[in-house]
Design a protein around this motif. Structure first.
Motif, PDB file in Angstrom:
ATOM      1  N   ASP A   1      30.243 -21.302  -4.075  1.00 24.05           N
ATOM      2  CA  ASP A   1      30.489 -21.336  -4.990  1.00 24.05           C
ATOM      3  C   ASP A   1      29.384 -21.433  -5.866  1.00 24.05           C
ATOM      4  O   ASP A   1      28.479 -21.404  -6.049  1.00 24.05           O
ATOM      5  CB  ASP A   1      31.024 -22.922  -5.423  1.00 24.05           C
ATOM      6  CG  ASP A   1      31.211 -22.921  -7.229  1.00 24.05           C
ATOM      7  OD1 ASP A   1      31.200 -21.779  -7.793  1.00 24.05           O
ATOM      8  OD2 ASP A   1      32.268 -23.420  -8.272  1.00 24.05           O
ATOM      9  N   PRO A   2      29.646 -19.591  -6.757  1.00 24.70           N
ATOM     10  CA  PRO A   2      28.973 -19.427  -7.081  1.00 24.70           C
ATOM     11  C   PRO A   2      28.215 -19.786  -8.015  1.00 24.70           C
ATOM     12  O   PRO A   2      26.555 -19.718  -8.390  1.00 24.70           O
ATOM     13  CB  PRO A   2      28.787 -17.625  -7.293  1.00 24.70           C
ATOM     14  CG  PRO A   2      30.135 -17.806  -7.408  1.00 24.70           C
ATOM     15  CD  PRO A   2      30.201 -18.589  -6.067  1.00 24.70           C
ATOM     16  N   ASP A   3      28.779 -20.597  -9.204  1.00 22.48           N
ATOM     17  CA  ASP A   3      28.647 -21.625 -10.018  1.00 22.48           C
ATOM     18  C   ASP A   3      27.761 -22.666  -9.317  1.00 22.48           C
ATOM     19  O   ASP A   3      27.193 -23.354 -10.335  1.00 22.48           O
ATOM     20  CB  ASP A   3      29.810 -22.056 -10.693  1.00 22.48           C
ATOM     21  CG  ASP A   3      30.686 -20.772 -11.740  1.00 22.48           C
ATOM     22  OD1 ASP A   3      29.497 -19.258 -11.593  1.00 22.48           O
ATOM     23  OD2 ASP A   3      31.168 -20.783 -12.343  1.00 22.48           O
ATOM     24  N   LEU A   4      27.918 -22.983  -7.713  1.00 21.44           N
ATOM     25  CA  LEU A   4      26.604 -24.706  -7.638  1.00 21.44           C
ATOM     26  C   LEU A   4      26.244 -23.774  -6.902  1.00 21.44           C
ATOM     27  O   LEU A   4      26.372 -23.751  -5.468  1.00 21.44           O
ATOM     28  CB  LEU A   4      28.159 -25.060  -6.914  1.00 21.44           C
ATOM     29  CG  LEU A   4      29.556 -26.279  -8.208  1.00 21.44           C
ATOM     30  CD1 LEU A   4      29.807 -26.426  -7.279  1.00 21.44           C
ATOM     31  CD2 LEU A   4      28.069 -27.061  -9.281  1.00 21.44           C
ATOM     32  N   PRO A   5      25.086 -23.297  -6.909  1.00 22.75           N
ATOM     33  CA  PRO A   5      24.016 -22.926  -5.965  1.00 22.75           C
ATOM     34  C   PRO A   5      23.409 -24.269  -4.955  1.00 22.75           C
ATOM     35  O   PRO A   5      22.905 -25.365  -5.990  1.00 22.75           O
ATOM     36  CB  PRO A   5      22.964 -22.394  -6.399  1.00 22.75           C
ATOM     37  CG  PRO A   5      22.516 -23.018  -7.638  1.00 22.75           C
ATOM     38  CD  PRO A   5      24.417 -23.006  -8.541  1.00 22.75           C
ATOM     39  N   GLY A   6      23.210 -23.940  -3.766  1.00 27.92           N
ATOM     40  CA  GLY A   6      22.703 -24.620  -3.002  1.00 27.92           C
ATOM     41  C   GLY A   6      23.568 -25.239  -1.636  1.00 27.92           C
ATOM     42  O   GLY A   6      24.132 -24.301  -1.035  1.00 27.92           O
ATOM     43  N   TYR A   7      23.545 -26.538  -1.382  1.00 29.54           N
ATOM     44  CA  TYR A   7      24.250 -26.373   0.343  1.00 29.54           C
ATOM     45  C   TYR A   7      25.870 -26.962  -0.257  1.00 29.54           C
ATOM     46  O   TYR A   7      25.695 -27.292  -0.835  1.00 29.54           O
ATOM     47  CB  TYR A   7      23.401 -27.432   0.955  1.00 29.54           C
ATOM     48  CG  TYR A   7      21.834 -26.584   1.302  1.00 29.54           C
ATOM     49  CD1 TYR A   7      21.366 -25.776   1.533  1.00 29.54           C
ATOM     50  CD2 TYR A   7      21.199 -27.069   0.886  1.00 29.54           C
ATOM     51  CE1 TYR A   7      19.932 -25.076   2.280  1.00 29.54           C
ATOM     52  CE2 TYR A   7      19.899 -27.073   0.729  1.00 29.54           C
ATOM     53  CZ  TYR A   7      19.575 -25.351   1.825  1.00 29.54           C
ATOM     54  OH  TYR A   7      18.703 -25.261   2.120  1.00 29.54           O
ATOM     55  N   ASP A   8      26.124 -26.488   1.312  1.00 25.64           N
ATOM     56  CA  ASP A   8      28.031 -26.598   1.692  1.00 25.64           C
ATOM     57  C   ASP A   8      27.829 -28.155   1.188  1.00 25.64           C
ATOM     58  O   ASP A   8      26.618 -29.052   1.421  1.00 25.64           O
ATOM     59  CB  ASP A   8      28.037 -25.849   2.527  1.00 25.64           C
ATOM     60  CG  ASP A   8      29.742 -25.549   2.624  1.00 25.64           C
ATOM     61  OD1 ASP A   8      30.364 -26.381   1.730  1.00 25.64           O
ATOM     62  OD2 ASP A   8      29.925 -24.953   3.045  1.00 25.64           O
ATOM     63  N   TRP A   9      29.280 -28.482   1.228  1.00 25.45           N
ATOM     64  CA  TRP A   9      29.731 -29.809   1.769  1.00 25.45           C
ATOM     65  C   TRP A   9      30.952 -29.917   2.446  1.00 25.45           C
ATOM     66  O   TRP A   9      31.441 -29.263   2.923  1.00 25.45           O
ATOM     67  CB  TRP A   9      29.845 -30.433   0.097  1.00 25.45           C
ATOM     68  CG  TRP A   9      30.911 -29.815  -0.330  1.00 25.45           C
ATOM     69  CD1 TRP A   9      31.913 -29.998  -0.954  1.00 25.45           C
ATOM     70  CD2 TRP A   9      30.810 -28.900  -1.898  1.00 25.45           C
ATOM     71  NE1 TRP A   9      32.630 -29.101  -1.712  1.00 25.45           N
ATOM     72  CE2 TRP A   9      31.446 -28.385  -2.404  1.00 25.45           C
ATOM     73  CE3 TRP A   9      29.473 -28.104  -2.165  1.00 25.45           C
ATOM     74  CZ2 TRP A   9      31.597 -27.124  -2.298  1.00 25.45           C
ATOM     75  CZ3 TRP A   9      29.499 -26.829  -2.957  1.00 25.45           C
ATOM     76  CH2 TRP A   9      30.625 -26.563  -2.889  1.00 25.45           C
ATOM     77  N   ILE A  10      31.445 -31.316   2.567  1.00 27.26           N
ATOM     78  CA  ILE A  10      31.942 -31.149   3.034  1.00 27.26           C
ATOM     79  C   ILE A  10      33.667 -31.042   2.066  1.00 27.26           C
ATOM     80  O   ILE A  10      33.496 -32.386   0.981  1.00 27.26           O
ATOM     81  CB  ILE A  10      32.725 -33.001   4.016  1.00 27.26           C
ATOM     82  CG1 ILE A  10      31.133 -32.771   4.738  1.00 27.26           C
ATOM     83  CG2 ILE A  10      33.891 -33.179   4.892  1.00 27.26           C
ATOM     84  CD1 ILE A  10      31.228 -34.289   5.750  1.00 27.26           C
ATOM     85  N   HIS A  11      34.653 -30.660   2.045  1.00 30.31           N
ATOM     86  CA  HIS A  11      35.279 -30.108   1.324  1.00 30.31           C
ATOM     87  C   HIS A  11      36.962 -31.436   1.549  1.00 30.31           C
ATOM     88  O   HIS A  11      36.790 -31.966   2.376  1.00 30.31           O
ATOM     89  CB  HIS A  11      36.544 -28.700   1.651  1.00 30.31           C
ATOM     90  CG  HIS A  11      34.700 -28.133   1.340  1.00 30.31           C
ATOM     91  ND1 HIS A  11      34.975 -27.508   0.660  1.00 30.31           N
ATOM     92  CD2 HIS A  11      33.803 -27.650   1.878  1.00 30.31           C
ATOM     93  CE1 HIS A  11      33.932 -26.649   0.124  1.00 30.31           C
ATOM     94  NE2 HIS A  11      33.336 -27.048   1.260  1.00 30.31           N
ATOM     95  N   GLY A  12      37.906 -31.399   0.712  1.00 31.26           N
ATOM     96  CA  GLY A  12      38.833 -32.043   0.312  1.00 31.26           C
ATOM     97  C   GLY A  12      40.065 -31.682   1.433  1.00 31.26           C
ATOM     98  O   GLY A  12      40.562 -33.088   2.198  1.00 31.26           O
ATOM     99  N   ASP A  13      40.148 -30.964   2.304  1.00 32.41           N
ATOM    100  CA  ASP A  13      41.048 -31.008   3.481  1.00 32.41           C
ATOM    101  C   ASP A  13      40.439 -31.905   4.773  1.00 32.41           C
ATOM    102  O   ASP A  13      41.141 -32.110   5.321  1.00 32.41           O
ATOM    103  CB  ASP A  13      40.945 -29.374   3.495  1.00 32.41           C
ATOM    104  CG  ASP A  13      40.409 -28.451   4.176  1.00 32.41           C
ATOM    105  OD1 ASP A  13      39.197 -28.631   3.688  1.00 32.41           O
ATOM    106  OD2 ASP A  13      40.333 -27.303   4.772  1.00 32.41           O
ATOM    107  N   GLN A  14      39.157 -31.566   4.687  1.00 31.75           N
ATOM    108  CA  GLN A  14      38.430 -32.578   5.741  1.00 31.75           C
ATOM    109  C   GLN A  14      38.363 -33.720   5.869  1.00 31.75           C
ATOM    110  O   GLN A  14      38.617 -34.706   6.084  1.00 31.75           O
ATOM    111  CB  GLN A  14      36.991 -31.465   5.581  1.00 31.75           C
ATOM    112  CG  GLN A  14      36.420 -30.564   6.201  1.00 31.75           C
ATOM    113  CD  GLN A  14      35.491 -29.731   5.920  1.00 31.75           C
ATOM    114  OE1 GLN A  14      34.704 -30.183   5.008  1.00 31.75           O
ATOM    115  NE2 GLN A  14      34.667 -29.619   7.109  1.00 31.75           N
ATOM    116  N   LEU A  15      38.048 -33.869   4.068  1.00 32.36           N
ATOM    117  CA  LEU A  15      38.385 -35.761   4.099  1.00 32.36           C
ATOM    118  C   LEU A  15      39.686 -36.223   3.909  1.00 32.36           C
ATOM    119  O   LEU A  15      40.126 -37.502   4.908  1.00 32.36           O
ATOM    120  CB  LEU A  15      37.986 -35.432   1.895  1.00 32.36           C
ATOM    121  CG  LEU A  15      36.701 -35.036   2.238  1.00 32.36           C
ATOM    122  CD1 LEU A  15      36.185 -36.184   0.479  1.00 32.36           C
ATOM    123  CD2 LEU A  15      35.286 -36.098   3.315  1.00 32.36           C
TER     124      LEU A  15
END
Length: 306
Positions: free
Chosen positions: A31-45
């Protein structure tokens, strides 16, 4: 993202064995509006919840110990340090978590069987700390292809399941041994259970002694400079990392060492018709320590381009 069940020895008690959850935590924020590193997403959870539920259904008499593995640390790694939770191992570098807290820790804790989480990303951290019943551990920096810390040996974390998985111990093996000498092991401790053997019981006794409160680490400024050779182009990226007073280089940059043209998605190759040329990049990392001293080092990569 996948699940690896490890079967126990025949005749073992219910709840023996291991359940390994391996999750892709990504690289940079999508997400360009959330700079930084990725995270574990909803489908993975959702997959984690379903998989944990299936494990519980398949092991009604007792689920095997669960271990989770992914790259980018959860925000709870920062939380346990901020709370002064005792840790074992080394804390040299500010925890670089994903751009948001997606609730992965709550899902892992809610599984009920996850005993420990293992991450990488921050090469010069290798600590473990217990947070709400789950051990949060770093694996330590093993390879020489990325940044490290002067005077701090490269290392790899080993995890040993004992008593058919009913208990687990861990330690780090250092790449600092003379030839033909046994490898040096540090921070041996129990992660879960109560090992029955005398050797592993001594590790359990050593755990409390090895744990220490997380130190307050002063920040330093790190500037990484990418220079595309033969172009004179220059790109700078800044990040704040951690150092302790009087220590050597501490900090680093998680970005792939690419030239600025490549960072923008452009080709860095030699124009057609230019013949065989020698091109590449130089990454210069300058670090200002808490003492005010400035250290730098260069990484080079060259390639022949037709």
């Amino acid at each position: 993202t996948y699940h690896v069940p490890v079967a126990p020895a025949r005749g073992s008690d219910p709840g023996s064995g291991l359940s390994l959850y391996v999750v892709d935590s990504g690289a940079y924020s999508p997400d360009p509006d959330l700079p930084g590193y990725d995270w574990i997403h909803g489908d993975q959870l959702a997959w984690l919840k379903d998989t944990c539920g299936r494990v519980h259904r398949d092991h009604a008499a007792g689920s095997p110990a669960g271990l989770a593995f992914f790259h980018i640390p959860l925000p709870q790694y920062s939380a346990l340090l901020a709370a002064g939770t005792p840790i074992s191992g080394s804390y040299h570098q500010t925890v670089c978590t994903g751009a948001i807290d997606s609730g992965a820790f709550d899902v892992l804790r809610g599984c009920g069987d996850v005993r420990a989480v293992f991450v990488g990303h921050d090469h010069i951290n290798d600590f473990c700390g217990a947070w709400h019943g789950v051990q949060l551990c770093y694996s330590g920096g093993a390879g020489y292809h990325a940044y490290g810390l002067a005077g701090w040996e490269r290392r790899a974390r080993l995890i040993r399941a004992v008593d058919s998985g009913m208990a687990g111990v861990t330690w780090k093996t250092l790449d600092s041994r003379p030839r033909k000498m046994p490898p040096r092991r540090v921070d041996r401790e129990v992660l879960w259970g109560h090992p029955a053997s005398a050797t592993d019981s001594s590790a359990r006794n050593a755990t409390a002694a090895s744990r220490k409160a997380a130190p307050a680490v002063p920040l330093i400024q790190v500037t990484t400079v990418f220079e595309a050779e033969e172009r004179g182009e220059r790109d700078e990226a800044e990040g704040v990392f951690a150092a302790a007073p009087g220590d050597a280089i501490k900090g680093g940059d998680h970005r792939s060492p690419r030239g600025p043209a490549e960072e923008r998605g452009e080709s860095a190759s030699v124009p057609r018709g230019a013949g065989t040329a020698r091109r590449g990049w130089v990454m210069r990392r300058r670090m200002r320590l808490a003492s005010g001293a400035v250290l730098s080092e260069d990484w080079h990569q060259r390639r022949h381009v037709q």
